[in-house]
Write an enzyme that holds these catalytic residues in place. Sequence first.
Site, PDB file in Angstrom:
ATOM      1  N   ARG A 147       0.840  -1.218   0.000  1.00  0.00           N
ATOM      2  CA  ARG A 147       0.000   0.000   0.000  1.00  0.00           C
ATOM      3  C   ARG A 147       0.872   1.265   0.000  1.00  0.00           C
ATOM      4  O   ARG A 147       0.587   2.252   0.680  1.00  0.00           O
ATOM      5  CB  ARG A 147      -0.925   0.035   1.222  1.00  0.00           C
ATOM      6  CG  ARG A 147      -1.987  -1.023   1.236  1.00  0.00           C
ATOM      7  CD  ARG A 147      -3.004  -0.807   0.113  1.00  0.00           C
ATOM      8  NE  ARG A 147      -4.172  -1.643   0.270  1.00  0.00           N
ATOM      9  CZ  ARG A 147      -4.256  -2.911  -0.119  1.00  0.00           C
ATOM     10  NH1 ARG A 147      -3.228  -3.504  -0.701  1.00  0.00           N
ATOM     11  NH2 ARG A 147      -5.365  -3.592   0.044  1.00  0.00           N
ATOM     12  N   SER A 220     -10.779  -0.885   3.213  1.00  0.00           N
ATOM     13  CA  SER A 220     -10.019  -1.046   4.463  1.00  0.00           C
ATOM     14  C   SER A 220      -9.714   0.324   5.033  1.00  0.00           C
ATOM     15  O   SER A 220      -9.095   1.143   4.355  1.00  0.00           O
ATOM     16  CB  SER A 220      -8.686  -1.744   4.196  1.00  0.00           C
ATOM     17  OG  SER A 220      -8.899  -3.053   3.758  1.00  0.00           O
ATOM     18  N   GLU A 316      -5.439   3.651   6.475  1.00  0.00           N
ATOM     19  CA  GLU A 316      -5.051   3.518   5.078  1.00  0.00           C
ATOM     20  C   GLU A 316      -5.759   4.606   4.273  1.00  0.00           C
ATOM     21  O   GLU A 316      -5.293   5.043   3.236  1.00  0.00           O
ATOM     22  CB  GLU A 316      -5.480   2.136   4.566  1.00  0.00           C
ATOM     23  CG  GLU A 316      -4.868   1.772   3.248  1.00  0.00           C
ATOM     24  CD  GLU A 316      -5.878   1.263   2.243  1.00  0.00           C
ATOM     25  OE1 GLU A 316      -5.486   1.077   1.097  1.00  0.00           O
ATOM     26  OE2 GLU A 316      -7.056   1.074   2.588  1.00  0.00           O
TER      27      GLU A 316
HETATM   28  N1  EPU Z   1      -9.526 -11.249  10.036  1.00  0.00           N
HETATM   29  C1  EPU Z   1     -10.167 -11.381  11.242  1.00  0.00           C
HETATM   30  N2  EPU Z   1     -11.238 -10.586  11.505  1.00  0.00           N
HETATM   31  C2  EPU Z   1     -11.702  -9.684  10.618  1.00  0.00           C
HETATM   32  C3  EPU Z   1     -11.036  -9.536   9.382  1.00  0.00           C
HETATM   33  C4  EPU Z   1      -9.952 -10.344   9.115  1.00  0.00           C
HETATM   34  O1  EPU Z   1      -9.777 -12.199  12.076  1.00  0.00           O
HETATM   35  O2  EPU Z   1     -12.675  -9.028  10.924  1.00  0.00           O
HETATM   36  C5  EPU Z   1      -8.426 -12.152   9.721  1.00  0.00           C
HETATM   37  C6  EPU Z   1      -8.883 -13.170   8.671  1.00  0.00           C
HETATM   38  O3  EPU Z   1      -9.407 -14.310   9.258  1.00  0.00           O
HETATM   39  C7  EPU Z   1      -7.605 -13.479   7.933  1.00  0.00           C
HETATM   40  C8  EPU Z   1      -6.804 -12.199   8.074  1.00  0.00           C
HETATM   41  O4  EPU Z   1      -7.390 -11.437   9.103  1.00  0.00           O
HETATM   42  O5  EPU Z   1      -6.906 -14.521   8.532  1.00  0.00           O
HETATM   43  C9  EPU Z   1      -6.757 -11.421   6.787  1.00  0.00           C
HETATM   44  O6  EPU Z   1      -8.070 -11.092   6.385  1.00  0.00           O
HETATM   45  P1  EPU Z   1      -8.455 -10.866   4.848  1.00  0.00           P
HETATM   46  O7  EPU Z   1      -7.881 -11.956   4.028  1.00  0.00           O
HETATM   47  O8  EPU Z   1      -9.911 -10.614   4.778  1.00  0.00           O
HETATM   48  O9  EPU Z   1      -7.641  -9.619   4.388  1.00  0.00           O
HETATM   49  P2  EPU Z   1      -7.180  -8.295   5.121  1.00  0.00           P
HETATM   50  O10 EPU Z   1      -5.735  -8.366   5.382  1.00  0.00           O
HETATM   51  O11 EPU Z   1      -8.086  -8.041   6.266  1.00  0.00           O
HETATM   52  C10 EPU Z   1      -6.518  -7.154   2.861  1.00  0.00           C
HETATM   53  C11 EPU Z   1      -6.706  -5.852   2.149  1.00  0.00           C
HETATM   54  C12 EPU Z   1      -8.064  -5.786   1.464  1.00  0.00           C
HETATM   55  C13 EPU Z   1      -8.177  -6.956   0.504  1.00  0.00           C
HETATM   56  C14 EPU Z   1      -7.992  -8.251   1.312  1.00  0.00           C
HETATM   57  C15 EPU Z   1      -8.040  -9.494   0.446  1.00  0.00           C
HETATM   58  C16 EPU Z   1      -5.389  -4.241   3.407  1.00  0.00           C
HETATM   59  C17 EPU Z   1      -5.413  -3.016   4.243  1.00  0.00           C
HETATM   60  N3  EPU Z   1      -6.582  -4.729   3.070  1.00  0.00           N
HETATM   61  O12 EPU Z   1      -7.443  -7.204   3.936  1.00  0.00           O
HETATM   62  O13 EPU Z   1      -8.089  -4.596   0.702  1.00  0.00           O
HETATM   63  O14 EPU Z   1      -9.433  -6.968  -0.138  1.00  0.00           O
HETATM   64  O15 EPU Z   1      -6.695  -8.223   1.949  1.00  0.00           O
HETATM   65  O16 EPU Z   1      -6.848  -9.656  -0.223  1.00  0.00           O
HETATM   66  O17 EPU Z   1      -4.318  -4.715   3.043  1.00  0.00           O
HETATM   67  C18 EPU Z   1      -8.692  -2.291   0.718  1.00  0.00           C
HETATM   68  O18 EPU Z   1      -7.491  -2.048   0.635  1.00  0.00           O
HETATM   69  O19 EPU Z   1      -9.555  -1.379   0.775  1.00  0.00           O
HETATM   70  C19 EPU Z   1      -9.113  -3.686   0.819  1.00  0.00           C
HETATM   71  C20 EPU Z   1     -10.377  -4.013   1.000  1.00  0.00           C
END
Ligand code: EPU
Length: 320
Positions: A147, A220, A316
């Site tokens: 990012r 996010s 972010e």
């Molecule tokens: N998790 C939780 N609780 C939650 C959310 C997530 O425990 O409420 C855990 C999930 O179980 C998982 C881990 O956190 O093990 C990662 O979650 P997820 O794969 O949903 O991805 P993220 O890291 O929360 C990032 C991006 C998203 C993108 C997703 C999918 C960032 C800031 N966000 O989210 O991007 O869609 O990966 O690849 O890096 C955005 O930038 O606006 C965005 C939506």
Amino acid sequence: MDVLCSRFIEVEHPDEVSELVTEGVFQSPFFILGGGSNILFTKDFAGVVVHPAFKGIEILEESQNETVIKVAAGEEWETLQQYCLERQLYGLENLIGIPGNVGSAPVQNIGAYGTEVKDCIETVEGWRLDTNAPFRFPNAECRFGYRDSVFKNELKNKCLITHVTFRLSKIERYNLKYKALADELQNRQWSPSLKNVTDCILHVRNSKLPDITRIGCAGSFFKNPLIPQQQYEQLKQEFPDLVSYPAPDGMVKLAAGQLIEKAGWKGRRLGDAGVYDKQALVIVNYGGATPEEILSVCDAVIRDVEAMFHVHIAPEVNIL
Ligand code: EPU
């Protein structure tokens, strides 16, 4: 809440940027606005908002295996996705469904489901607002990170991106590393194809992220934090189920969503603002949230995560 700016300039053609520099537009406070999907305006903006509106997708090079396309900054990300789908161009498919414009994509190196836009970017072109000259950076000079890019750091407010050039594959290949995506394909017993993969991604996205036409949000709200390996080892003793990903320079990336959930914020509300109940990284506006309510949720989440994990999570979203 509606906010106003002192002046709004829609730039119809890249050549106009130089004229705006000469006019002195960029000498007083200004903000370059793409699609606006990652911005939280908290008050009126006492400056000029410049919106690149120029469109166009041009094929620069085509070989048996690859197509290189140059896309104008004002094109919607979704238009580019449709273009790739129609022509069977591979590389950007995991980024389907992300709102915003093409010119904003390299600034924060948008990413989802195991792909970052930097993986397909060849060059980023535009106009220097400090020197009134064109620039053309190959991928390496954009210093892409998680990012992050040079456009958010050394060159912040010094460049207006006019075009992004992508090198896309004509050979069928998919990035199915993200478990929920692979599982979704498997559950449907679908073989990978561009249509099937994008359908599954949209399904996974929609199951975790709000429909922004119904519930206001900026994706996010927080970045996933990077912490030193040693701090991670200590935290892991206390929280054995901590999700982590390896990161460059001996750092470990944690999942902010998990930290926020463990801190008790998932689904919690303060007035009309709250943390989304299906993905704790997202702050939502349930209707009439004021900027103060959104910022109160943001501050409280940061505070509680810090208190529980001694980890600082940073927004972010661009807060203005
Ligand atoms: N998790 C939780 N609780 C939650 C959310 C997530 O425990 O409420 C855990 C999930 O179980 C998982 C881990 O956190 O093990 C990662 O979650 P997820 O794969 O949903 O991805 P993220 O890291 O929360 C990032 C991006 C998203 C993108 C997703 C999918 C960032 C800031 N966000 O989210 O991007 O869609 O990966 O690849 O890096 C955005 O930038 O606006 C965005 C939506």
